[in-house]
Scaffold this motif. Structure first.
Motif, PDB file in Angstrom:
ATOM      1  N   TYR A 151       0.837  -1.195   0.000  1.00  0.00           N
ATOM      2  CA  TYR A 151       0.000   0.000   0.000  1.00  0.00           C
ATOM      3  C   TYR A 151       0.872   1.246   0.000  1.00  0.00           C
ATOM      4  CZ  TYR A 151      -4.108   2.820   1.263  1.00  0.00           C
ATOM      5  OH  TYR A 151      -5.126   3.729   1.276  1.00  0.00           O
ATOM      6  N   GLY A 152       1.975   1.186   0.744  1.00  0.00           N
ATOM      7  CA  GLY A 152       3.001   2.214   0.647  1.00  0.00           C
ATOM      8  C   GLY A 152       2.751   3.496   1.409  1.00  0.00           C
ATOM      9  N   LYS A 153       1.856   3.478   2.400  1.00  0.00           N
ATOM     10  CA  LYS A 153       1.593   4.687   3.175  1.00  0.00           C
ATOM     11  C   LYS A 153       2.220   4.649   4.562  1.00  0.00           C
ATOM     12  CE  LYS A 153      -2.663   6.017   0.788  1.00  0.00           C
ATOM     13  NZ  LYS A 153      -2.080   7.215   0.171  1.00  0.00           N
ATOM     14  N   GLY A 154       3.010   3.609   4.853  1.00  0.00           N
ATOM     15  CA  GLY A 154       3.716   3.545   6.114  1.00  0.00           C
ATOM     16  C   GLY A 154       2.807   3.191   7.285  1.00  0.00           C
ATOM     17  N   GLU A 155       3.349   3.404   8.486  1.00  0.00           N
ATOM     18  CA  GLU A 155       2.630   3.115   9.720  1.00  0.00           C
ATOM     19  C   GLU A 155       2.032   4.391  10.296  1.00  0.00           C
ATOM     20  OE1 GLU A 155       4.056   0.227  13.018  1.00  0.00           O
ATOM     21  OE2 GLU A 155       4.501   2.222  13.808  1.00  0.00           O
ATOM     22  N   MET A 156       0.870   4.280  10.907  1.00  0.00           N
ATOM     23  CA  MET A 156       0.207   5.438  11.500  1.00  0.00           C
ATOM     24  C   MET A 156       0.923   5.872  12.787  1.00  0.00           C
ATOM     25  SD  MET A 156      -3.749   5.813  12.825  1.00  0.00           S
ATOM     26  CE  MET A 156      -4.431   5.925  11.153  1.00  0.00           C
ATOM     27  N   PRO A 157       1.372   7.116  12.875  1.00  0.00           N
ATOM     28  CA  PRO A 157       1.931   7.604  14.135  1.00  0.00           C
ATOM     29  C   PRO A 157       0.876   7.554  15.233  1.00  0.00           C
ATOM     30  CG  PRO A 157       2.472   9.092  12.329  1.00  0.00           C
ATOM     31  CD  PRO A 157       1.447   8.127  11.805  1.00  0.00           C
ATOM     32  N   LEU A 158       1.305   7.291  16.453  1.00  0.00           N
ATOM     33  CA  LEU A 158       0.358   7.186  17.563  1.00  0.00           C
ATOM     34  C   LEU A 158      -0.417   8.479  17.767  1.00  0.00           C
ATOM     35  CD1 LEU A 158      -0.767   5.477  19.879  1.00  0.00           C
ATOM     36  CD2 LEU A 158       1.092   6.356  21.319  1.00  0.00           C
ATOM     37  N   ASP A 159       0.244   9.627  17.563  1.00  0.00           N
ATOM     38  CA  ASP A 159      -0.468  10.890  17.780  1.00  0.00           C
ATOM     39  C   ASP A 159      -1.586  11.096  16.761  1.00  0.00           C
ATOM     40  OD1 ASP A 159       1.242  11.325  15.645  1.00  0.00           O
ATOM     41  OD2 ASP A 159       1.899  13.307  16.301  1.00  0.00           O
ATOM     42  N   VAL A 160      -1.437  10.550  15.548  1.00  0.00           N
ATOM     43  CA  VAL A 160      -2.511  10.621  14.556  1.00  0.00           C
ATOM     44  C   VAL A 160      -3.690   9.767  15.016  1.00  0.00           C
ATOM     45  CG1 VAL A 160      -3.169  10.010  12.195  1.00  0.00           C
ATOM     46  CG2 VAL A 160      -0.980  11.141  12.628  1.00  0.00           C
ATOM     47  N   ALA A 161      -3.395   8.574  15.537  1.00  0.00           N
ATOM     48  CA  ALA A 161      -4.454   7.693  16.027  1.00  0.00           C
ATOM     49  C   ALA A 161      -5.216   8.337  17.179  1.00  0.00           C
ATOM     50  CB  ALA A 161      -3.860   6.353  16.471  1.00  0.00           C
ATOM     51  N   ILE A 162      -4.488   8.895  18.129  1.00  0.00           N
ATOM     52  CA  ILE A 162      -5.121   9.516  19.299  1.00  0.00           C
ATOM     53  C   ILE A 162      -5.918  10.751  18.899  1.00  0.00           C
ATOM     54  CG2 ILE A 162      -4.646  10.743  21.456  1.00  0.00           C
ATOM     55  CD1 ILE A 162      -2.392   8.738  21.964  1.00  0.00           C
TER      56      ILE A 162
END
Length: 297
Positions: free
Chosen positions: A30-41
């Motif tokens: 998919y190529g969009k990397g991993e979600m940063p925790l601050d984005v999730a929160i």
């Protein structure tokens, strides 16, 4: 009001290579990397602030238990009293395979669905390469035992079965086993294929007559049976039922999922689960809403 929030936390990180996975059908990451925790929160804070958010779903692509910030995300959701609805491939990697890890999961989730694509060593080896069938089955049994020990407030344990052509003969055996071990629910889902997956469609798709036969066969007084198997035939066979599209915040979404959103690893938002839009060809005929009903519930 948003009731269900899906965080696509780690779409390219998985320890299995299942042939029906959309990324494998696509033939590339998919190529969009991993979600940063601050984005999730931040997403949970944004959509949970009105008090209507009922559950958070981590990663509908990749194995969510391999998200590097999964423990922190689970702790945060528990702290703000919004349970997770978890779907896992059944490997329970790292700490999550321990009794302590499983206890944490069943305390922090409303439901844990374990993916099932076969019920024999041969079929599991083909459909979920990377885990042995007996190991998968043993992990499910341990999870049920942990949930039974906790009882009040523990997650329900479900199976999410992809009912493809090669495992139709095993479906009744899966249901009987689920009844005997205390599974709460089975989602019987038919396979979904991207426009590029014609070879896979020939190998794994289910005929209309088999759909009707399975509907009549897979009934239980002990286990709740749901999923796309029981939806109307036009949606099952990936035919367009309507364009189903509406504008939300200037973004074209799907009217079938007005209380749900999907947040990508970069924080961008989508309003439709249709895999063709996300992982396939956005201009393909199937990129409207013909597959959307397959993801309902």
């Amino acid at each position: 009001m948003i009731r269900r929030l899906t965080l696509v936390t780690n779409p390219d990180v998985c320890n299995l290579r299942c042939p029906l996975c959309f990324l494998n059908q696509r033939g590339r990451a998919y190529g969009k990397g991993e979600m940063p925790l601050d984005v999730a929160i931040a997403s949970i804070e944004k959509y949970g602030g009105a008090g209507g958010l009922r559950e958070v779903i981590p990663s509908t692509m990749g194995e969510p238990l391999l998200y590097s910030k999964f423990a922190e995300l689970l702790d945060y959701c528990s702290a703000v009293h919004i349970p997770m609805n978890l779907t896992t491939n059944g490997t329970f990697p790292g700490v999550w395979g321990s009794d302590c890890g499983m206890q944490k999961l069943v305390r922090g989730c409303s439901d844990i669905k374990v993916s099932c694509m076969g019920f024999s060593e041969e079929i599991v080896r083909e459909m979920m390469p990377g885990i042995a069938f007996e190991k998968w089955k043993g992990n499910v049994l341990r999870l049920i035992e942990v949930a039974d020990c906790i009882k009040n407030g523990a997650a329900t344990v479900s199976l999410q079965v992809t009912l493809h052509k090669k495992m139709l003969s095993q479906a009744r055996e899966i249901l009987a086993w689920a009844e005997s071990v205390g599974i709460d629910r089975i989602k019987w889902n038919l396979p979904v294929f991207l426009a590029s997956g014609e070879r896979l469609r020939c190998e794994y798709d289910v005929l209309a007559e088999d759909v009707e036969r399975m509907r009549n066969l897979l009934k239980s007084d002990k286990v709740r049976c749901e999923g796309s198997l029981f939806f109307d035939v036009p949606s099952i066979k990936n035919r367009a039922v309507n364009d189903g599209e509406s504008l939300k915040d200037g973004v074209r979404g799907c009217s079938l999922f007005e209380e749900e959103i999907w947040v990508m690893p970069d924080g961008s938002v989508q309003y439709c689960p249709n895999p063709e839009k996300r992982f396939g060809d956005p201009d393909a005929p199937g990129a409207k809403c013909e597959s959307c009903l397959l993801f309902r519930g």
